[in-house]
Design a protein around this motif. Sequence first.
Motif, short mmCIF file in Angstrom:
data_model
loop_
_atom_site.label_atom_id
_atom_site.label_comp_id
_atom_site.label_asym_id
_atom_site.label_seq_id
_atom_site.Cartn_x
_atom_site.Cartn_y
_atom_site.Cartn_z
N ASP A 138 9.52 21.90 14.61
CA ASP A 138 10.38 22.94 15.18
C ASP A 138 10.02 23.19 16.64
OD1 ASP A 138 11.76 23.40 12.79
OD2 ASP A 138 10.30 24.91 12.11
N ASP A 139 11.01 23.66 17.39
CA ASP A 139 10.76 24.03 18.78
C ASP A 139 9.76 25.18 18.83
OD1 ASP A 139 12.57 22.17 19.79
OD2 ASP A 139 14.24 23.60 19.81
N PRO A 140 9.00 25.27 19.92
CA PRO A 140 8.05 26.38 20.06
C PRO A 140 8.80 27.72 20.09
CG PRO A 140 7.66 24.68 21.72
CD PRO A 140 8.94 24.34 21.04
N VAL A 141 8.15 28.75 19.60
CA VAL A 141 8.74 30.08 19.57
C VAL A 141 8.35 30.82 20.83
CG1 VAL A 141 8.84 32.28 18.35
CG2 VAL A 141 8.72 30.13 17.05
N THR A 142 9.35 31.20 21.59
CA THR A 142 9.15 31.94 22.84
C THR A 142 9.57 33.40 22.64
OG1 THR A 142 11.39 31.49 23.63
CG2 THR A 142 9.64 29.88 24.23
N PRO A 143 9.11 34.28 23.51
CA PRO A 143 9.58 35.66 23.45
C PRO A 143 11.11 35.76 23.54
CG PRO A 143 7.64 35.53 24.81
CD PRO A 143 8.04 34.12 24.50
N ARG A 200 5.03 29.56 33.32
CA ARG A 200 5.63 30.90 33.42
C ARG A 200 6.00 31.46 32.05
NH1 ARG A 200 10.47 29.24 36.90
NH2 ARG A 200 10.18 27.53 35.44
N SER A 201 6.04 30.62 31.04
CA SER A 201 6.45 31.07 29.72
C SER A 201 5.30 30.92 28.73
CB SER A 201 7.66 30.27 29.24
OG SER A 201 8.18 30.82 28.04
N ARG A 216 -0.87 34.11 21.75
CA ARG A 216 -0.01 33.58 22.80
C ARG A 216 -0.69 32.37 23.41
NH1 ARG A 216 -0.84 38.98 23.85
NH2 ARG A 216 0.96 40.34 23.71
N GLU A 217 0.13 31.35 23.67
CA GLU A 217 -0.37 30.15 24.33
C GLU A 217 0.59 29.81 25.45
OE1 GLU A 217 -0.40 27.14 21.34
OE2 GLU A 217 -2.03 28.05 20.22
N PRO A 218 0.11 29.12 26.49
CA PRO A 218 1.04 28.68 27.54
C PRO A 218 2.08 27.72 26.97
CG PRO A 218 -1.25 28.38 28.23
CD PRO A 218 -1.27 28.74 26.77
N TYR A 219 3.30 27.84 27.44
CA TYR A 219 4.37 26.94 27.02
C TYR A 219 4.07 25.56 27.61
CZ TYR A 219 9.04 25.36 25.74
OH TYR A 219 10.09 24.70 25.17
#
Length: 162
Positions: free
Chosen positions: A52-57, A94-95, A86-89
């Motif tokens: 799955d794609d990473p989950v972002t805010p 920036r995400s 939280r981990e860096p995208y």
Amino acid sequence: MRHTATADDVVRALSELTDSSASIERTALHSLGIGPNDARVLRFLIDRTPDDDPVTPRLLTEMLGISSAATTALIDRLADAGWVEREPYPGDRRSIVVRATIDPASPARRLLAVRHASVALAASKLGAGDRRVVADFLDEIARAEKQHLDELAPEDTASRTS
């Protein structure tokens, strides 16, 4: 010998499922000390697969239909409680990516996954054709409920402003 199910039998069964789900949700929220959106995010995160794609805010904001500030507060709450990290995208400093940190063997994770596990077990007992019928049936209910809600929302808003 089982009798042929009537429409009333289906409505009753779905009503019982809804009541059971509400009871499970109350138990989970109370036991874990979290709110409905917190539980929804945690379930979403633990149901993710490596593909799955990473989950972002931003994804969580869209999923929950809340503001980005409310999403940030939710993530902060869950992180402070040790439920997420939280981990860096990857490739975009920036995400961030939000990941669940709940141990797979923990009672909390099992409690959050009761519905998923129950549905998966029941679905595994059905043949492929029956699963398609059930999935279509549930999708139709969801579409109809959303349509009814959309139709009622303007009246509800108008009645509050009168």
